[in-house]
Write a protein that holds these residues in place. Structure first.
Motif, PDB file in Angstrom:
ATOM      1  N   GLY A   1      -4.899   4.011 -11.112  1.00  0.00           N
ATOM      2  CA  GLY A   1      -3.924   5.075 -11.318  1.00  0.00           C
ATOM      3  C   GLY A   1      -3.160   4.891 -12.604  1.00  0.00           C
ATOM      4  O   GLY A   1      -3.545   4.094 -13.471  1.00  0.00           O
TER       5      GLY A   1
ATOM      6  N   ILE B   1       0.839  -1.202   0.000  1.00  0.00           N
ATOM      7  CA  ILE B   1       0.000   0.000   0.000  1.00  0.00           C
ATOM      8  C   ILE B   1       0.874   1.252   0.000  1.00  0.00           C
ATOM      9  O   ILE B   1       0.643   2.200  -0.764  1.00  0.00           O
ATOM     10  CB  ILE B   1      -0.951  -0.004   1.217  1.00  0.00           C
ATOM     11  CG1 ILE B   1      -1.997  -1.117   1.056  1.00  0.00           C
ATOM     12  CG2 ILE B   1      -1.633   1.351   1.384  1.00  0.00           C
ATOM     13  CD1 ILE B   1      -2.861  -1.323   2.287  1.00  0.00           C
ATOM     14  N   TRP B   2       1.896   1.255   0.850  1.00  0.00           N
ATOM     15  CA  TRP B   2       2.762   2.440   0.934  1.00  0.00           C
ATOM     16  C   TRP B   2       3.447   2.709  -0.396  1.00  0.00           C
ATOM     17  O   TRP B   2       3.505   3.852  -0.866  1.00  0.00           O
ATOM     18  CB  TRP B   2       3.813   2.250   2.035  1.00  0.00           C
ATOM     19  CG  TRP B   2       4.585   3.518   2.284  1.00  0.00           C
ATOM     20  CD1 TRP B   2       4.301   4.498   3.180  1.00  0.00           C
ATOM     21  CD2 TRP B   2       5.768   3.949   1.574  1.00  0.00           C
ATOM     22  NE1 TRP B   2       5.225   5.519   3.086  1.00  0.00           N
ATOM     23  CE2 TRP B   2       6.129   5.211   2.115  1.00  0.00           C
ATOM     24  CE3 TRP B   2       6.539   3.400   0.562  1.00  0.00           C
ATOM     25  CZ2 TRP B   2       7.237   5.924   1.662  1.00  0.00           C
ATOM     26  CZ3 TRP B   2       7.649   4.116   0.094  1.00  0.00           C
ATOM     27  CH2 TRP B   2       7.985   5.355   0.641  1.00  0.00           C
TER      28      TRP B   2
ATOM     29  N   GLY C   1       1.500   7.731  -6.237  1.00  0.00           N
ATOM     30  CA  GLY C   1       0.266   8.335  -6.708  1.00  0.00           C
ATOM     31  C   GLY C   1      -0.831   7.386  -7.133  1.00  0.00           C
ATOM     32  O   GLY C   1      -1.826   7.813  -7.733  1.00  0.00           O
TER      33      GLY C   1
ATOM     34  N   LEU D   1      -6.410  -1.448  -7.233  1.00  0.00           N
ATOM     35  CA  LEU D   1      -5.558  -0.325  -7.593  1.00  0.00           C
ATOM     36  C   LEU D   1      -6.210   0.502  -8.690  1.00  0.00           C
ATOM     37  O   LEU D   1      -6.906  -0.036  -9.561  1.00  0.00           O
ATOM     38  CB  LEU D   1      -4.203  -0.826  -8.096  1.00  0.00           C
ATOM     39  CG  LEU D   1      -3.463  -1.842  -7.227  1.00  0.00           C
ATOM     40  CD1 LEU D   1      -2.238  -2.376  -7.967  1.00  0.00           C
ATOM     41  CD2 LEU D   1      -3.059  -1.220  -5.906  1.00  0.00           C
TER      42      LEU D   1
ATOM     43  N   GLU E   1       0.858   4.022  -3.063  1.00  0.00           N
ATOM     44  CA  GLU E   1       0.381   5.361  -2.729  1.00  0.00           C
ATOM     45  C   GLU E   1       1.488   6.397  -2.851  1.00  0.00           C
ATOM     46  O   GLU E   1       1.232   7.552  -3.229  1.00  0.00           O
ATOM     47  CB  GLU E   1      -0.220   5.375  -1.324  1.00  0.00           C
ATOM     48  CG  GLU E   1      -1.546   4.631  -1.235  1.00  0.00           C
ATOM     49  CD  GLU E   1      -2.224   4.744   0.117  1.00  0.00           C
ATOM     50  OE1 GLU E   1      -3.447   4.510   0.189  1.00  0.00           O
ATOM     51  OE2 GLU E   1      -1.519   5.062   1.105  1.00  0.00           O
ATOM     52  N   HIS E   2       2.725   6.010  -2.536  1.00  0.00           N
ATOM     53  CA  HIS E   2       3.848   6.944  -2.658  1.00  0.00           C
ATOM     54  C   HIS E   2       3.998   7.444  -4.089  1.00  0.00           C
ATOM     55  O   HIS E   2       4.399   8.594  -4.313  1.00  0.00           O
ATOM     56  CB  HIS E   2       5.140   6.259  -2.204  1.00  0.00           C
ATOM     57  CG  HIS E   2       6.348   7.140  -2.289  1.00  0.00           C
ATOM     58  ND1 HIS E   2       6.651   8.075  -1.327  1.00  0.00           N
ATOM     59  CD2 HIS E   2       7.332   7.250  -3.246  1.00  0.00           C
ATOM     60  CE1 HIS E   2       7.764   8.716  -1.659  1.00  0.00           C
ATOM     61  NE2 HIS E   2       8.196   8.232  -2.817  1.00  0.00           N
TER      62      HIS E   2
ATOM     63  N   SER F   1      -3.999   5.057  -6.335  1.00  0.00           N
ATOM     64  CA  SER F   1      -5.023   4.879  -5.310  1.00  0.00           C
ATOM     65  C   SER F   1      -5.154   3.391  -4.979  1.00  0.00           C
ATOM     66  O   SER F   1      -5.150   2.547  -5.882  1.00  0.00           O
ATOM     67  CB  SER F   1      -6.382   5.405  -5.793  1.00  0.00           C
ATOM     68  OG  SER F   1      -6.313   6.803  -6.022  1.00  0.00           O
ATOM     69  N   VAL F   2      -5.277   3.097  -3.703  1.00  0.00           N
ATOM     70  CA  VAL F   2      -5.314   1.703  -3.254  1.00  0.00           C
ATOM     71  C   VAL F   2      -6.502   1.494  -2.324  1.00  0.00           C
ATOM     72  O   VAL F   2      -6.736   2.295  -1.415  1.00  0.00           O
ATOM     73  CB  VAL F   2      -4.028   1.329  -2.491  1.00  0.00           C
ATOM     74  CG1 VAL F   2      -4.048  -0.156  -2.122  1.00  0.00           C
ATOM     75  CG2 VAL F   2      -2.786   1.658  -3.296  1.00  0.00           C
TER      76      VAL F   2
END
Length: 276
Positions: A82, A51-52, A58, A80, A55-56, A60-61
């Motif tokens: 993006g 997840i990190w 950009g 996911l 998300e880092h 979406s999770v």
């Protein structure tokens, strides 16, 4: 000091040092949906790290499952949405870590459940036999699987090994460790009954029976009990213990069974990423 997030970024940089040239050459960047799913039954570990990472960059999770959860084959773990360039660039780093950590957590959980069926106070433990750079994640996976991570590093606790005992008697080694610090546990590796009794009488907090036969460990424990030393000690067995030999040790009256095989012989769990 290196943090786990620094390590995650270094893993990504190793895999994508100058961009994902295949994806960039073939596919114009656009927003897509994707999923990560389990292809077999497993105990999940590494979801938080995945997840990190996404998300880092950009993406979406939405988490459909979480660390520590037992899932079946076909279970969606993450949804996911993006940039397709970002998702495909991160894919292998995320899956490698998720598969490795889930494999460790699953193996730990299976071993812990088996051992606990015959010894209600025993914990399966890890060791420092991990790949450099992965120790934090390997140890976290052991905890998620219900095991004891043991020492994270040489700075955590005293562990007097055969290499130390080759240079000074076991009782002297224990006494020197206890004089060095009153605030850290002193564990002593022993390979026979005589050293076990000597280490215990010198004040060791933990005895590790290393590379001894089950019958020799039984004999050493009986000798410690006869001297009134057993109850104040944490007892551990180690040395080449694998899932195939665990049954030989599970019924012995020890508190920990350390298994380097949990991390030095990892079978990664099967996970995949699919574009939707």
């Amino acid at each position: 000091m290196t943090t786990p997030t620094d390590q995650l970024l270094s893993f990504f940089a190793e895999d994508v040092p100058a961009g994902d040239i295949t994806t960039v050459a073939l596919i114009p960047d656009k927003v897509v949906s994707a999923r990560i799913e389990a292809r077999e039954e497993m105990i999940l570990a590494g979801v938080e790290e995945c997840i990190w990472l996404f998300e880092h960059f950009g993406v979406s999770v939405m988490a459909e499952a979480e660390d520590g959860e037992q899932v079946a084959a076909g279970t969606k773990i993450l949804a996911l949405a993006g940039s397709v360039h970002a998702i495909l660039a991160i894919e292998r780093t995320a899956l490698n870590l998720l598969g490795r950590m889930s494999g460790i957590a699953t193996a730990t959980a299976v071993a812990q459940e088996f051992a606990a069926q015959v010894n209600d106070h025993v914990r399966v433990a890890g060791t420092r036999k991990t790949a450099p750079g992965l120790r934090y994640f390997d140890k976290k996976a052991i905890r998620i699987g219900g095991g004891d991570p043991h020492r994270d590093s040489l700075s955590d606790a005293f562990l007097i090994k055969d290499t130390h005992r080759a240079l000074l008697p076991v009782a002297d080694a224990v006494r020197r460790a206890k004089e060095f610090s009153l605030y850290r546990k002193v564990e002593c590796e022993v390979e026979n009954l005589i050293d076990a009794v000597a280490a215990a009488e010198a004040g060791a907090d933990v005895l590790m029976f290393d590379n001894m036969t089950p019958s020799a460990v039984h004999g050493a424990i009986a000798a410690l009990a006869a001297r009134g030393l057993r109850k104040r000690l944490v007892l551990e067995v180690s040395g080449g213990i694998t899932p195939e030999t665990l049954h030989l040790w599970a019924g012995i009256d020890v508190d920990r069974i350390s298994m380097g095989a949990l991390t030095h012989s990892v079978r990664c769990a099967d996970v995949s990423l699919e574009i939707e």
